[in-house]
Design an enzyme around this catalytic site. Structure first.
Site, PDB file in Angstrom:
ATOM      1  N   ARG A 261       0.937  -1.210  -0.043  1.00 61.05           N
ATOM      2  CA  ARG A 261       0.067  -0.112  -0.007  1.00 61.05           C
ATOM      3  C   ARG A 261       0.984   1.296   0.187  1.00 61.05           C
ATOM      4  O   ARG A 261       0.411   2.318  -0.631  1.00 61.05           O
ATOM      5  CB  ARG A 261      -0.825   0.061   1.239  1.00 61.05           C
ATOM      6  CG  ARG A 261      -0.424   0.165   2.700  1.00 61.05           C
ATOM      7  CD  ARG A 261      -1.454  -0.519   3.480  1.00 61.05           C
ATOM      8  NE  ARG A 261      -1.177  -1.677   3.641  1.00 61.05           N
ATOM      9  CZ  ARG A 261      -2.399  -2.519   3.708  1.00 61.05           C
ATOM     10  NH1 ARG A 261      -3.383  -2.151   3.976  1.00 61.05           N
ATOM     11  NH2 ARG A 261      -2.020  -3.784   3.478  1.00 61.05           N
ATOM     12  N   THR A 262       2.103   1.295   0.768  1.00 65.75           N
ATOM     13  CA  THR A 262       2.633   2.430   0.642  1.00 65.75           C
ATOM     14  C   THR A 262       3.304   2.930  -0.720  1.00 65.75           C
ATOM     15  O   THR A 262       3.323   3.749  -1.236  1.00 65.75           O
ATOM     16  CB  THR A 262       3.922   2.301   1.606  1.00 65.75           C
ATOM     17  OG1 THR A 262       3.508   2.055   2.817  1.00 65.75           O
ATOM     18  CG2 THR A 262       4.854   3.482   1.590  1.00 65.75           C
TER      19      THR A 262
ATOM     20  N   LYS B 150      23.603  -7.714  -7.060  1.00 62.74           N
ATOM     21  CA  LYS B 150      25.347  -8.052  -7.462  1.00 62.74           C
ATOM     22  C   LYS B 150      26.337  -7.208  -6.640  1.00 62.74           C
ATOM     23  O   LYS B 150      27.306  -7.172  -6.989  1.00 62.74           O
ATOM     24  CB  LYS B 150      25.413  -7.460  -9.038  1.00 62.74           C
ATOM     25  CG  LYS B 150      24.261  -7.959  -9.888  1.00 62.74           C
ATOM     26  CD  LYS B 150      24.481  -7.492 -11.197  1.00 62.74           C
ATOM     27  CE  LYS B 150      23.336  -7.876 -12.104  1.00 62.74           C
ATOM     28  NZ  LYS B 150      23.207  -7.339 -13.439  1.00 62.74           N
TER      29      LYS B 150
ATOM     30  N   ARG C 118      12.265   3.249   0.555  1.00 63.21           N
ATOM     31  CA  ARG C 118      12.094   2.316   1.755  1.00 63.21           C
ATOM     32  C   ARG C 118      13.276   1.471   1.967  1.00 63.21           C
ATOM     33  O   ARG C 118      13.689   0.704   0.617  1.00 63.21           O
ATOM     34  CB  ARG C 118      10.925   1.406   1.341  1.00 63.21           C
ATOM     35  CG  ARG C 118      10.885   0.241   2.504  1.00 63.21           C
ATOM     36  CD  ARG C 118       9.416  -0.409   2.690  1.00 63.21           C
ATOM     37  NE  ARG C 118       8.714   0.483   3.262  1.00 63.21           N
ATOM     38  CZ  ARG C 118       7.224   0.315   3.617  1.00 63.21           C
ATOM     39  NH1 ARG C 118       6.743  -1.026   3.038  1.00 63.21           N
ATOM     40  NH2 ARG C 118       6.620   1.085   4.255  1.00 63.21           N
TER      41      ARG C 118
ATOM     42  N   HIS D 116       8.762   5.961   9.920  1.00 61.04           N
ATOM     43  CA  HIS D 116       7.906   6.045   8.573  1.00 61.04           C
ATOM     44  C   HIS D 116       6.784   7.083   8.736  1.00 61.04           C
ATOM     45  O   HIS D 116       5.809   7.019   8.921  1.00 61.04           O
ATOM     46  CB  HIS D 116       6.842   4.478   8.719  1.00 61.04           C
ATOM     47  CG  HIS D 116       6.181   4.170   7.487  1.00 61.04           C
ATOM     48  ND1 HIS D 116       6.316   5.064   6.389  1.00 61.04           N
ATOM     49  CD2 HIS D 116       5.566   3.077   6.873  1.00 61.04           C
ATOM     50  CE1 HIS D 116       5.207   4.476   5.326  1.00 61.04           C
ATOM     51  NE2 HIS D 116       5.083   3.338   5.671  1.00 61.04           N
TER      52      HIS D 116
END
Lengths: 310, 181
Positions: free
Chosen positions: A59-60, A87, A109, A137
């Site tokens: 949802r974010t 990598k 995030r 957040h």
């Protein structure tokens, strides 16, 4: 105040009360915009935003992407699982490569606390923290407090309890900062093992008796039990958790109080709250989701307004 | 402050009645027409006209809204002062209807351009008209002209027009003010 005091949204800790109020006032206008028949405004038409997600999000990510598109920004998405991060590329190298493609803002995030702060120092773009580990957040806290303000009229003087897995929650810390800056009284509730040891230093109340917390608070913000972050057994069983901290209709009926019920999602139905409660009129979970888009539009718009072309 | 009166209270009243009558002449019962006040300053004029048309001229069911153009302005990120959003209140669609924009002063025409974009969020109007209290001639940046005008003035760029409303400023009056250079 007509301008944010910060150049990036890294955490609520860095914001002033007036910043939050400006974000809310602007979000009021965007909420009206997203309820129009045509929900788009051209404000960010000359801005490119990269959504960089090193952790899973539904949802974010969706909410940010929708907010960006409603503002007419160009959007590029990046997820760590399908990138060169696997990598061995460093965070700053990854972002600098994205910025070399002329990106103006980065919504990120990351599993490590402070990753956004590092980025803000190293790269030349506006950074929005969409969650950094168990640290902050900020947009979730802004939409939570915005939703409380919308439903209760104000936040000052209200009693808000954050219930559940506080230890692994970035939502909790950002909410505590936001609620305190806006004058609410915050109580933490949950198994002792899931309340951080430093909780008292945040100037919050800790009450482990959930029934008393229901009785004494205007708002219950129910957090998800984050099983994926638990490398220890923090409580004996889900059954035991539900017995002590699960929000059920029976439990609410026993109380004289009718608190507002919130949840940042995703819900573990039957664990932190029953389906009956989640779908009841006292729960504003879907209002939170709607407000999330308006609040994120507001944040992006206000940060973009600090990027003057001339 | 060096200023001169363009319209005093009595003259403003006469102008407001004339503008109301001009609207009535063209839109009769307003059955397919809506008034839209442009935020922030056009709303005071729109409120007055709405009041006159509904009470003095007995028009029923006149639909009226306010439109904020902040998110549609072309000077976002190009302005020294951050833009401050106001509220939009339009609880109807303008699809296939006659829209009358109402603003206090027409200067560069850029606000009207933004309003023409913004109104499309509420449908495709049949036609759009523009009513302004003061038209500053010869100062347009865009090919935009008003349909109804209270008073035309010729002012140089060092001057600005200040419209005072009783409900906000304690008096009804329009001034031409010379800016300090």
């Amino acid at each position: 105040m007509t301008e944010l005091s910060v150049d990036h949204l890294l955490g609520i800790k860095d914001l002033q009360k007036e910043d939050i109020e400006l974000i809310f006032k602007t979000a009021d206008q965007f909420k009206e915009v997203i309820n129009r028949p045509i929900k788009k405004v051209p404000s960010l038409r000359d801005i490119t935003i990269a959504n960089v997600f090193f952790e899973n999000s539904t949802r974010t990510k969706l909410s940010f992407e929708l907010a960006e598109k409603r503002l007419s920004a160009d959007v590029v998405n990046f997820s760590a699982s399908s990138s060169s991060v696997s990598k061995g590329e460093t965070l700053v190298d990854t972002i600098n490569n994205i910025l070399a493609m002329k990106v103006d803002m980065v919504v990120m995030r990351h599993p490590h606390p402070g990753a956004c702060h590092l980025l803000a120092q190293k790269v030349d773009a506006k950074i929005v923290n969409a969650g950094d580990g168990a640290h902050e957040h900020p947009t979730q806290a802004l939409l939570d407090t915005y939703s409380i303000r919308e439903k209760l009229g104000k936040i000052k003087g209200k009693k808000v309890a954050i219930v559940g897995d506080i230890l692994h929650s970035r939502v909790a810390l950002s909410n505590i900062y936001a609620l305190q800056k806006l004058g609410a009284e915050v109580t933490l509730c949950g198994p002792r093992t899931l309340i951080p040891q430093h909780a008292e230093s945040l100037d919050v109340k800790v009450d482990l008796n959930f029934d008393r917390v229901i009785q004494n608070n205007d708002v219950l913000n129910m957090l998800r039990v984050q099983n994926e972050r638990m490398n220890l057994d923090y409580f004996p069983s889900n059954r035991d958790y539900v017995f002590q901290y699960g929000l059920t209709q029976d439990r609410l009926n026993k109380s004289q109080n009718k608190p507002l019920i919130m949840h940042p999602g995703p819900i573990n139905r039957g664990v932190e709250m029953s389906s009956e409660v989640a779908d009841s009129n006292d729960a504003i979970i879907l209002n939170q989701v709607e407000n999330g888009v308006a609040v994120r539009m507001s944040v992006l718009y206000l940060l973009a307004s600090k990027m003057n072309i001339v | 402050m060096n200023q001169k009166v363009l319209l005093d209270e009595k003259e403003l009243q006469v102008v407001l009645h004339r503008l109301s009558c001009q609207l009535l002449e063209n839109h009769l019962d307003f059955s397919n027409s809506v008034l839209i006040g442009l935020q922030p300053r056009g709303v005071f004029l729109a409120d007055r006209l709405h009041q006159l048309i509904t009470s003095d001229y007995q028009v029923k069911n006149l639909q009226y809204g306010t439109l904020d153009i902040t998110f549609f302005r072309d000077d976002f990120r190009r302005n020294e002062n951050p833009l401050k959003a106001n509220s939009t209140q339009i609880d109807f669609l303008v699809e296939n209807r006659n829209v009358i924009f109402i603003d206090d002063v027409l200067y560069s025409g850029r606000s009207v351009q933004a309003a023409l974009s913004a109104i499309q969020s509420f449908g495709r109007p049949k036609a759009v008209e523009l009513m302004v209290l003061i038209d500053r001639r010869f100062s347009r940046h865009l090919p935009i002209q008003p349909s109804y005008t209270g008073r035309q003035v010729d002012a140089i760029s060092e001057e600005h027009v200040r419209v005072a409303w009783k409900e906000r400023d304690g008096e009804d009056c329009v001034y031409l003010v010379k800016n300090k250079i």
